[in-house]
Write an enzyme that holds these catalytic residues in place. Structure first.
Site, PDB file in Angstrom:
ATOM      1  N   VAL A  13       6.446   3.855  -5.630  1.00 51.26           N
ATOM      2  CA  VAL A  13       6.425   2.414  -5.334  1.00 51.26           C
ATOM      3  C   VAL A  13       7.765   1.977  -4.747  1.00 51.26           C
ATOM      4  O   VAL A  13       8.781   2.663  -4.896  1.00 51.26           O
ATOM      5  CB  VAL A  13       6.097   1.553  -6.587  1.00 51.26           C
ATOM      6  CG1 VAL A  13       4.693   1.826  -7.083  1.00 51.26           C
ATOM      7  CG2 VAL A  13       7.117   1.768  -7.674  1.00 51.26           C
TER       8      VAL A  13
ATOM      9  N   GLY B 188       8.629   2.049   0.786  1.00 48.68           N
ATOM     10  CA  GLY B 188       8.250   1.938   2.198  1.00 48.68           C
ATOM     11  C   GLY B 188       7.041   2.762   2.579  1.00 48.68           C
ATOM     12  O   GLY B 188       6.760   2.948   3.760  1.00 48.68           O
TER      13      GLY B 188
ATOM     14  N   ALA C 266      -2.244   0.849  -0.455  1.00 48.06           N
ATOM     15  CA  ALA C 266      -3.107   2.003  -0.727  1.00 48.06           C
ATOM     16  C   ALA C 266      -3.908   1.791  -2.015  1.00 48.06           C
ATOM     17  O   ALA C 266      -5.104   2.102  -2.070  1.00 48.06           O
ATOM     18  CB  ALA C 266      -2.269   3.279  -0.819  1.00 48.06           C
TER      19      ALA C 266
ATOM     20  N   ASP D 107       0.551  -2.385   7.141  1.00 51.66           N
ATOM     21  CA  ASP D 107       0.290  -1.410   6.071  1.00 51.66           C
ATOM     22  C   ASP D 107      -1.200  -1.323   5.759  1.00 51.66           C
ATOM     23  O   ASP D 107      -1.782  -0.231   5.743  1.00 51.66           O
ATOM     24  CB  ASP D 107       1.052  -1.793   4.784  1.00 51.66           C
ATOM     25  CG  ASP D 107       2.540  -1.555   4.898  1.00 51.66           C
ATOM     26  OD1 ASP D 107       3.036  -1.407   6.028  1.00 51.66           O
ATOM     27  OD2 ASP D 107       3.212  -1.525   3.856  1.00 51.66           O
TER      28      ASP D 107
END
Ligand code: MEV
Length: 313
Positions: free
Chosen positions: A102, A105, A111, A152
């Site tokens: 965690v 980056g 996810a 992301d």
């Protein structure tokens, strides 16, 4: 009763972090060696609608209704149920496991969200388009840090390389020839929210200079896209080094990251830069088959906590 499992990869940003929050493009790729996993198990004896969340790594074992409404895991479950038209979920237990560090980056939050969304959809006998999965995960990203670009959740939901521009339709990126990267963890935890907020403060104080830096980063991303599509990845090294210099000017680098970057370059990497929010977290280094083992060994000797070789394809 069966369990319903879904996984989601980590991600790295090859080019364009931070500037992507301000409308410039970025290139990101999934990293399948690291995964988040969500397992949904029906709880036949529990009251209808009861959801238990278990995430050993963060010491979580709680009923969803007892979590703060803004808790990312509560939010992702509720958003997914809503999207799937399930007013109440049949009672279940959701276990979350992840090998993605965690605050480094690598997109761990996105996810986890994507894995939970897909596992819940499977539990309800439905499937969701990648774009919908990405949009739901984006809502949760806003809790982690106020102004996410969406890169992301996009690359993680799509599970393939993307050329990303905030607010535009998803553009998968064709990789003309596969290439190798080393990902080295500085071991320093650095929440993206912090560096994103600092860049914002700098931009507010000095918009012209920051816009100029963002433009320069955007131009590098466009050149990188062409090289990747044309299958000339060995030429990306110089662009990575130039992107790193611009990230240093934005103030999101750190002596520890720069030490690892210098180590990688000296050991034969074609280029290296930080990846993601910066300050801590990971660096990436462009290597070929011959240089990879030596660069990886030098990074470990220089104190990298973990070094992963990944192929972009
Ligand atoms: C985080 O992986 C990348 C940043 O550009 C933030 C964002 O795009 O939301 C730093």
């Amino acid at each position: 009763m069966p369990a319903f499992t879904a996984t989601a990869p980590a991600k790295i940003i090859l080019f364009g972090e931070h500037a992507v929050v301000y409308g410039r493009p970025a290139i990101a790729v999934p990293v399948t060696a690291l995964q988040a996993r969500a397992i949904v198990r029906p709880e036949l004896r529990a009251p209808h609608g009861q959801v238990r969340l278990l995430a050993e790594a963060i010491g979580l074992d709680a009923l969803m209704k007892d979590l703060n409404p803004d808790h990312p895991l509560r939010r992702v479950v509720e958003l997914t149920a809503q999207e799937l038209g399930a007013a109440y979920l049949p009672a279940c237990q959701i276990t979350i496991q992840s090998t993605i560090p965690v605050a480094s980056g690598l997109g761990s939050g996105a996810a986890v969200s994507v894995a939970v969304i897909r596992a819940l959809a499977a539990y309800l006998g439905k499937s969701l388009a990648d774009e919908v999965v990405s949009t739901l995960a984006y809502e949760v990203e806003k809790i982690y840090h106020g102004t996410p670009s969406g890169v992301d959740n996009t690359v993680i939901a799509l599970r393939r390389a993307v050329y990303f521009v905030r607010g535009q339709a998803i553009q998968p990126l064709r990789v003309g020839r596969p290439f190798r990267l080393l990902i080295a963890d500085s071991g320093i935890s650095s929440p993206t929210a912090t560096t994103v907020a600092e860049v914002r403060a700098g931009w507010q104080q000095n918009p012209a200079d920051y816009e100029d830096l963002f433009d320069q980063i955007g131009a590098i991303v466009q050149q990188a896209r062409l090289l990747i599509e044309k299958g000339q990845p060995e030429q990306l090294g110089d662009l990575m080094n130039r992107n790193q210099s611009l990230l240093e000017k934005l103030g999101v680098s750190s002596p520890e990251l720069e030490r690892l970057i210098a180590t990688a370059r000296q050991a034969g990497a074609l280029g290296a830069k930080l990846s993601g929010g910066g300050r801590g977290g990971n660096i990436i280094a462009l290597v070929d088959e011959r240089s990879a083992p030596g660069v990886a060994a030098s990074l470990s000797e220089a104190g990298a906590r973990g070094v992963i070789l990944t192929t972009v394809q």
